[in-house]
Design an enzyme around this catalytic site. Structure first.
Site, mmCIF file in Angstrom:
data_model
loop_
_atom_site.group_PDB
_atom_site.id
_atom_site.type_symbol
_atom_site.label_atom_id
_atom_site.label_comp_id
_atom_site.label_asym_id
_atom_site.label_seq_id
_atom_site.Cartn_x
_atom_site.Cartn_y
_atom_site.Cartn_z
ATOM 1 N N ARG A 112 0.831 -1.205 0.000
ATOM 2 C CA ARG A 112 0.000 0.000 0.000
ATOM 3 C C ARG A 112 0.869 1.260 0.000
ATOM 4 O O ARG A 112 0.545 2.250 -0.650
ATOM 5 C CB ARG A 112 -0.921 -0.017 1.225
ATOM 6 C CG ARG A 112 -1.999 1.047 1.225
ATOM 7 C CD ARG A 112 -3.013 0.775 2.338
ATOM 8 N NE ARG A 112 -4.104 1.730 2.302
ATOM 9 C CZ ARG A 112 -4.088 2.891 2.927
ATOM 10 N NH1 ARG A 112 -3.029 3.247 3.625
ATOM 11 N NH2 ARG A 112 -5.129 3.707 2.867
ATOM 12 N N ASP A 145 -20.235 8.484 1.733
ATOM 13 C CA ASP A 145 -20.641 7.696 2.898
ATOM 14 C C ASP A 145 -21.874 8.318 3.556
ATOM 15 O O ASP A 145 -22.793 7.611 3.980
ATOM 16 C CB ASP A 145 -19.502 7.628 3.917
ATOM 17 C CG ASP A 145 -18.185 7.250 3.288
ATOM 18 O OD1 ASP A 145 -17.838 6.061 3.274
ATOM 19 O OD2 ASP A 145 -17.500 8.161 2.778
ATOM 20 N N ARG A 160 -24.914 7.588 1.486
ATOM 21 C CA ARG A 160 -25.341 6.207 1.746
ATOM 22 C C ARG A 160 -26.054 6.104 3.099
ATOM 23 O O ARG A 160 -27.072 5.402 3.234
ATOM 24 C CB ARG A 160 -24.131 5.272 1.734
ATOM 25 C CG ARG A 160 -23.514 5.057 0.361
ATOM 26 C CD ARG A 160 -22.160 4.372 0.474
ATOM 27 N NE ARG A 160 -21.622 4.005 -0.830
ATOM 28 C CZ ARG A 160 -20.335 3.784 -1.084
ATOM 29 N NH1 ARG A 160 -19.448 3.876 -0.096
ATOM 30 N NH2 ARG A 160 -19.934 3.457 -2.291
ATOM 31 N N HIS A 184 -12.627 8.493 5.017
ATOM 32 C CA HIS A 184 -13.433 7.796 4.016
ATOM 33 C C HIS A 184 -12.838 6.393 3.911
ATOM 34 O O HIS A 184 -11.950 6.116 3.111
ATOM 35 C CB HIS A 184 -13.361 8.518 2.674
ATOM 36 C CG HIS A 184 -13.989 7.750 1.531
ATOM 37 N ND1 HIS A 184 -15.293 7.331 1.560
ATOM 38 C CD2 HIS A 184 -13.473 7.321 0.358
ATOM 39 C CE1 HIS A 184 -15.557 6.682 0.442
ATOM 40 N NE2 HIS A 184 -14.464 6.651 -0.305
#
Length: 314
Positions: A89, A149, A152, A176
């Site tokens: 990552r 978010d 949603r 997020h």
């Protein structure tokens, strides 16, 4: 310099084109410029959109390069590189930081007055990166943060209570991502707090609310498992944010911002409700959090700080 009603999008992948389609279909801008390293792809997407003008109205869409962005009021960045097999990552973050370094230099030269909307994931990290790489003030660099978010969350609460989601006022804050924080203490339907209340015949049920939140938090994973990526709803989020900026609406939106001491947090970007207008982030509107929510925000900031370790900003 007067900034014109022109919007640029850097990156014509799934998210960039969903944003372009929403901006076009909703006539948020009169001129849309698409930029991609694959110039022919950008040209094809511009041509495809232009063929819908007779159904939508006159919106000019063209492929361009960095000098063409000089008159943009807002520039949306969805560009980024994908993770390679076996790549960590951190390695991916550093490659995306290199991409953002090039973008920042070009935009500081050709479009220094534009407001930048960052939508590339991880959006909080890359908003922080762009604020370090660009010479423009940080309030003019806005990450989409937890707007999706929150959308949603409101949609799920609206479904639970049987009301229009636009009548729900509730936020997801923080990262997020997996450490995002639902703000139950200020969640309301039609001005009535949902906590320990009966609304439209539905009693407050803490376990049901937790299941609802987990569905919100895991929504992206669920969608990706089915279609391979998410793009439609974030495209709508981007076009809404751009409209708020261009029309100087002063809307309060949960966007990724440097908290600058709010809730005792600094050194990262994460989502806090902010007043958004023509000049970007005009002020933070930090709701009063209960102790559990405040700890959630602190934990979220810690997660983001750990992610920033090793990112090569210099």
């Amino acid at each position: 310099m007067t900034r014109l009603n022109t919007v640029g999008i850097i990156g014509t992948g799934n998210v960039g084109i969903a944003a372009a389609y929403s901006l076009f279909q909703r006539q948020v801008t009169s001129r849309l410029i698409l930029l991609d390293r694959d110039r022919r792809r950008a040209e094809g997407e511009a041509m495809d959109l232009m063929h819908g003008q007779s159904l939508v109205g006159r919106v000019s869409v063209l492929a361009g390069d960095y000098p063409d962005l000089s008159e943009c009021g807002v520039i949306v960045i969805t560009a980024g590189v994908s993770q390679k097999p076996g790549e960590s990552r951190l390695e991916l973050l550093n490659r995306n930081t290199a991409v953002f370094r090039e973008i920042a230099a070009q935009l500081d030269h050709h479009a220094p007055e534009a407001i930048l909307v960052i939508a590339t994931n991880p959006v909080d990290i890359l908003t922080h990166v762009m604020q370090h790489l660009s010479r423009r003030p940080p309030e003019r660099i806005i990450g989409t943060g937890t707007m999706l978010d929150t959308s949603r969350f409101r949609a799920a609460l609206g479904d639970h209570y049987g009301v229009d989601p636009r009548s729900v006022h509730a936020y997801i804050m923080g990262e997020h991502g997996d450490s995002e924080v639902p703000i139950w203490s200020t969640a309301k339907v039609g001005g009535l707090s949902i906590h320990q209340q009966t609304i439209n015949g539905r009693d407050f049920d803490a376990q049901a609310m937790q299941r609802l939140f987990l569905g919100v938090k895991n929504a992206a994973y669920d969608i990706i498992a089915r279609k391979g990526y998410t793009n439609t709803a974030i495209g709508l989020v981007i076009s809404h944010l751009v409209r708020v900026i261009l029309e100087d609406q002063k809307s309060v939106l949960p966007v990724s911002v440097n908290p600058d001491g709010t809730y005792g947090l600094q050194g990262v970007c994460l989502s806090i409700p902010c007043i958004i207008g023509r000049d970007g982030i005009e002020a933070q509107v930090a709701p009063l959090l209960n102790p559990e929510e405040l700890k959630g925000m602190q934990d979220s900031a810690d997660v983001l700080r750990r992610s920033l370790q090793g990112v090569q900003l210099a």
